[in-house]
Design an enzyme around this catalytic site. Sequence first.
Site, PDB file in Angstrom:
ATOM      1  N   LYS A 207      84.850  97.610  14.952  1.00 49.14           N
ATOM      2  CA  LYS A 207      85.935  98.044  13.502  1.00 49.14           C
ATOM      3  C   LYS A 207      87.526  98.325  14.164  1.00 49.14           C
ATOM      4  O   LYS A 207      87.223  98.934  15.237  1.00 49.14           O
ATOM      5  CB  LYS A 207      85.471  99.172  12.971  1.00 49.14           C
ATOM      6  CG  LYS A 207      86.109  98.948  11.074  1.00 49.14           C
ATOM      7  CD  LYS A 207      85.477  97.805  10.548  1.00 49.14           C
ATOM      8  CE  LYS A 207      85.766  97.705   8.759  1.00 49.14           C
ATOM      9  NZ  LYS A 207      84.725  97.114   7.953  1.00 49.14           N
TER      10      LYS A 207
ATOM     11  N   ASP B  20      90.689  94.074   6.367  1.00 48.84           N
ATOM     12  CA  ASP B  20      89.866  95.062   5.188  1.00 48.84           C
ATOM     13  C   ASP B  20      90.948  95.399   4.822  1.00 48.84           C
ATOM     14  O   ASP B  20      91.763  94.952   4.323  1.00 48.84           O
ATOM     15  CB  ASP B  20      89.516  96.023   6.514  1.00 48.84           C
ATOM     16  CG  ASP B  20      88.163  96.825   5.463  1.00 48.84           C
ATOM     17  OD1 ASP B  20      88.874  98.073   5.604  1.00 48.84           O
ATOM     18  OD2 ASP B  20      87.599  96.959   5.623  1.00 48.84           O
TER      19      ASP B  20
END
Length: 449
Positions: free
Chosen positions: A129, A169
């Site tokens: 991430k 995201d």
Amino acid sequence: MSFKNEYLNNLMQEVERKNPAEAEFHQAVKEVLESMEAVIERNPEIQEKGVLDRIVEPERVIMFRVPWVDDNGKVQVNRGFRVQYNSAIGPYKGGLRFHPSVNLGIIKFLGFEQIFKNSLTGLPMGGGKGGSDFDPKGKSDTEIMNFCHSFMRELYRHIGPNTDVPAGDIGVGAREIGFMFGMYRKIRNEYTGVLTGKGLNYGGSLVRKEATGYGACYFTDEMLKARGESFEGKTVVISGSGNVAIYATEKATELGGKVVALSDSSGYIYDKDGIKLDTVKQLKEVERKRIKEYVKIHPEAEYHEVSDGSIWDIPCHIALPCATQNELFLEDAKTLVANGCIAVAEGANMPSTPEAVDYFIEKGVSFGPGKAANAGGVATSGLEMSQNSLRYSWTFEEVDEKLKQIMKNIFESCHTTAKEYGYENNYVIGANIAGFLKVADAMIAQGVI
């Protein structure tokens, strides 16, 4: 809270000691470790080989400055992150989040969750991430381009189609992916599938935009079928009004539900006759406006500020939290249950607090945790990677059918694993164990690295 198992208890204490002031990360690790007691009893090799000790530590943490120039010619500086958490089953895969709340602890929590989410898809993807505390809201396209180009001038050193493949995201959509991909291509002088969520004209996949929202509804549909129910005739409340919420609304409606509420950080709208999705798409995807503008076009609807109460006060049969972490609290869970809610599926990452999750499970509400219910986005990113490798594109219908089957498989895996370990219908434990075992087997097979 202490664990019954001394090894797990000591490990959790060590995680908290080594990662101070990272509450979200602690929360994510604790949830997984709580599911592991039965696993390590059946599989002592997991403890002997230090699998859990290793899996809570990221393989690599990258933090860097991102200087860029705003429209007034002033130099701004943000902080960038990439946490490459675990690559035992494939290259690191996970989104980039641009939001003021981003810090190392947030990125570690998201990366840790991504390990198990990616494992559940059945595709060869490890967990990672990244992101920045940069806020795209209110910025011009030029400012966003300047930031994205600067961000990629550092990130490019650490990623690649067989190493680490970021996606979007919160705060990172097709525009931001395009700017970053352009800079990567320029620096590396190569055209590869290094990012997913790309535009359709340069390697993107159909259904990628819709995937997380659609996938959450496909998972919810499977939960409902398991209890003899369906979306048909059900009232649905969805938090958020971004990409995930919009396409969860679209699919829930297609499956026969009536979505009556959406929200953003300022407040929520309630339309008892059903949300008019075309209006929301125009406001959020085209005009980039706040959700409160909806009531100017549809005055029969209501708008409530954040201070006026919670979106979860609205009676519904199905709740889909699709905004951000820790947005649904115990009191909200009690209200939902009291109002007849039978199913909750997390379209966002860890939007329900642990107390809320426990209450849903205690009261027999079908609960789909984020690592399972919102895996549709990364699953379709994986399908985009496959298409890039093949230099080929599947049709919308082909990708959607593959997504639907993946979500069905994820549900079956969660359901079967929970039952096998004595926690029937507890999809949190089922998802944690099923996602973990695949990664653990790979880590053991590859030795202590």
